[in-house]
Design an enzyme around this catalytic site. Structure first.
Site, PDB file in Angstrom:
ATOM      1  N   LYS A   1     112.382  17.139  78.538  1.00  0.00           N
ATOM      2  CA  LYS A   1     111.368  18.763  78.330  1.00  0.00           C
ATOM      3  C   LYS A   1     109.679  18.525  78.919  1.00  0.00           C
ATOM      4  CE  LYS A   1     110.716  22.346  75.102  1.00  0.00           C
ATOM      5  NZ  LYS A   1     109.734  22.139  75.643  1.00  0.00           N
TER       6      LYS A   1
ATOM      7  N   ARG B   1     107.251  28.371  81.870  1.00  0.00           N
ATOM      8  CA  ARG B   1     108.778  28.494  82.782  1.00  0.00           C
ATOM      9  C   ARG B   1     108.607  29.504  83.850  1.00  0.00           C
ATOM     10  NH1 ARG B   1     113.073  29.190  79.858  1.00  0.00           N
ATOM     11  NH2 ARG B   1     114.945  29.635  80.916  1.00  0.00           N
TER      12      ARG B   1
ATOM     13  N   ARG C   1     107.500  33.366  82.255  1.00  0.00           N
ATOM     14  CA  ARG C   1     107.804  33.824  81.934  1.00  0.00           C
ATOM     15  C   ARG C   1     108.836  34.963  80.934  1.00  0.00           C
ATOM     16  NH1 ARG C   1     109.551  29.997  76.184  1.00  0.00           N
ATOM     17  NH2 ARG C   1     109.348  31.882  74.174  1.00  0.00           N
TER      18      ARG C   1
ATOM     19  N   GLU D   1     110.067  24.187  86.074  1.00  0.00           N
ATOM     20  CA  GLU D   1     108.855  24.368  85.262  1.00  0.00           C
ATOM     21  C   GLU D   1     108.568  23.804  86.022  1.00  0.00           C
ATOM     22  OE1 GLU D   1     109.267  25.253  81.537  1.00  0.00           O
ATOM     23  OE2 GLU D   1     107.709  24.317  80.906  1.00  0.00           O
TER      24      GLU D   1
ATOM     25  N   PHE E   1     115.970  23.419  86.507  1.00  0.00           N
ATOM     26  CA  PHE E   1     117.340  23.041  86.005  1.00  0.00           C
ATOM     27  C   PHE E   1     118.080  23.768  85.897  1.00  0.00           C
ATOM     28  CE2 PHE E   1     113.395  24.548  83.180  1.00  0.00           C
ATOM     29  CZ  PHE E   1     114.194  25.837  82.536  1.00  0.00           C
TER      30      PHE E   1
END
Ligand code: ATP
Length: 565
Positions: A253, A258, A273, A303, A343
């Site tokens: 993480k 984002r 985001r 990210e 991701f």
């Protein structure tokens, strides 16, 4: 055949009725009847106006008109003084209603005849405000807004102010609008919701729904319209996460921002985001995708993290300097370099992937992207192995891991337990500042004590859960004071009430039940850890989350006091 153009006044009367209602079904029925009566080219603007926007946030176009401008324009038109504003605002507690009251008084004094504005005309004139750019644009925007208000009746002025400022007081947000659209055009809500999440465009969703079920079913992603991000829930430990998910894909993480990246040929756009277009701020992300992702068309997610000289991650605050000016300067890529880690893949070369399981989406992504662009991850059901991976993530300077269900589809806009985040740090809450107080001592000129509130999605309100006056540096205090003053709507003594816009991440010792706050909860020893520029007020933690954290904490306390007997 199209009927006569719908008047803006009718939309205002609808919103007025909604303000006085509380039953959701009745509200949905009312709006559904209204949108059924609209002509084709009125549907999009009307739907947007009702939910309180002119254009979606990602469109790259914005009105660029804040409270100050509306205040000035309206004051000029009605000839009101600051004292009158304050008196009326204190009496009705709402900016739009204050504008209406001021217009009413002027009408009585001057017996004004107003123009009959249509929905379409208001929309087109507001788009002109968005389009005003370059030198002298502030003045031009002001003039356009002033001329619109000059043509408005008191009631129209109230809703013009609300639409321009993006206020959503009548509690009719996108979720209810989706229901109204489904009802109006006789299509399943599930399909309307899916398209709304896929396109992040409620106006476009209404237009597609009007075409019927088939059109909704066939709708895929629209390149350069961001898809609502899938979000994670928190797990209290790796053990809990693995128990829930079973064999999992576990990612580092990363503590960054984002991003969702859309690509067609050499054209790349990057969305935050909050669904704003941040392409300009992140040229190296564009380069990384052009150089390292082999797809003609793609929607991928990842990210972005700020990196130091050794290539290791830097704290989140550094990254934010790439998006927002500090002391008038926005940091460049040389000062705050960033790195992209991907991701997920939502769409690749004509194929929508969101309904495919994560394991397939990841495999496709790995097949198309350079290795150094992919987030570090393992696949395991073994707790020891997961713990070793978690430890390494922390040692490398990351926040923890995200434990993901390999069989899970990508569910846009859903915060669910198919992605579970496990962090080393204790629980924090993202809360919204709803009021601020001037400080004491050398902080007397800063708004340094904040009233923090959690979001209640049911009512659209923000409920205070605590007050807090520590945690920010002097620079941040100065910046925050400036921002909060711009958002101020009224002042009572030393307390300045603000439009709920600024989200902060808050650490605390514990949550207590409180008869003092209407939320029913109070944080003990809250402290601000950072300003969450990447979150909108609706992304803040909900009152339900506060309750859940409170209950988890109580369960833990019971276990530990039981254990000591
Ligand atoms: P937090 O406040 O814990 O950062 P959040 O509220 O911003 O979380 P969550 O959905 O709760 O958002 O946590 C997931 C977030 O973590 C994502 O939105 C993303 O920004 C970030 N993230 C970092 N690494 C990953 C990863 N490997 N997979 C998914 N999300 C990741």
């Amino acid at each position: 055949m199209d009927s006569a153009p719908m008047l803006f006044e009718e939309l205002c009367l609808l919103c007025e009725k909604l303000e006085g209602m509380s039953g959701k079904n009745a509200m949905v029925a009312l709006v559904s009847d209204f949108i059924k009566r609209l002509n084709g080219d009125e549907l999009e603007p009307a739907v947007r106006f009702i939910v309180g926007e002119v254009l979606p946030p990602w469109s790259g176009k914005e009105l660029g008109v804040g409270y100050k401008t509306v205040y000035k324009v309206v004051s000029d038109i009605v000839g009101a003084s600051g004292d009158e504003w304050l008196r009326l605002f204190n009496a009705c507690g709402d900016f739009g209603a204050t504008v209406q009251a001021l217009f009413e008084r002027r009408r009585r004094a001057q017996r004004l005849v107003t123009k009959r504005l249509t929905i379409r005309e208001v929309y087109e004139r507001l788009l002109r405000v968005c389009d005003a750019s370059g030198e002298g644009s502030r003045k031009r925007k002001e003039r356009l807004v002033a001329s619109l208000f000059s043509d408005a009746s008191p009631l129209e002025a109230k809703y013009l102010a609300k639409v321009i400022l993006g206020e959503r007081r009548h509690g009719f947000g996108e979720a209810l609008m989706e229901e109204a659209i489904a009802k109006a055009f006789g299509v399943p809500l599930r399909l309307v919701h899916r398209v709304s999440m896929l396109t992040s465009d409620i106006g476009l969703t209404a237009r597609i729904a009007r075409m019927g079920r088939r059109a909704l079913e066939e709708q895929g992603v629209v390149l350069f319209h961001p898809v609502r991000p899938m979000l994670a829930e928190r797990a209290s430990s790796l053990r809990e996460a693995l128990r829930e998910v079973g064999e999992a894909i576990i990612d580092w993480k990363l503590d960054g921002a984002r991003v969702q990246i859309h690509k067609r040929g050499r054209v790349v756009r990057v969305f935050s985001r909050r669904l704003s277009d941040v392409t300009q701020s992140l040229p190296e992300v564009v380069e990384a995708v052009l150089g390292g992702l082999s797809a003609e068309e793609a929607v991928v997610e990842g990210e972005v993290v700020a990196v130091g000289e050794d290539g290791g991650p830097m704290p989140f605050q550094y990254l934010m300097r790439r998006f927002r000016r500090v002391h008038g300067v926005r940091e460049s890529r040389e000062d705050v370099p960033v790195k992209l880690y991907l991701f997920d893949a939502l769409y690749l070369d004509g194929e929508l992937l969101i309904d495919r399981p994560l394991e397939e989406r990841r495999e496709l992504l790995v097949g198309r992207a350079d290795e150094e662009l992919i987030v570090e991850s393992i696949r395991t059901s073994d707790l020891r192995e997961a713990e070793r991976f978690f430890k390494r993530a922390i040692e490398e300077g990351h926040e923890g891991v995200v434990v993901k269900d390999p069989r899970a589809p990508y569910t846009p806009g859903v915060r669910g337990r198919r992605w579970l985040k496990v962090k080393a740090a204790p629980h924090t809450l993202d809360l919204v500042i709803v009021a601020a107080e001037y400080g004491h001592g050398y902080r007397y000129k800063y708004l340094s004590d904040y009233h923090l509130a959690a979001y209640d999605p049911e009512t659209g309100r923000f409920l205070v859960v605590g007050k807090c006056f520590t945690g920010l540096t002097d620079d941040e205090l100065e910046m925050m004071t400036r921002r909060l003053k711009e958002l101020a709507v009224k002042q009572v003594g030393r307390v300045v009430y603000v439009v709920p816009k600024v989200v902060v991440e808050v650490g605390f010792a514990e949550i207590q039940e409180s008869p003092h706050y209407p939320s029913g909860f109070a944080l003990r020893f809250p402290r601000i850890l950072r300003i969450r520029e990447d979150k909108s007020p609706q992304d803040a933690d909900t009152i339900e989350t506060v309750r859940r954290v409170f209950e988890e904490q109580r369960a833990r306390q019971r276990i530990s006091s039981g254990g000591s007997h």
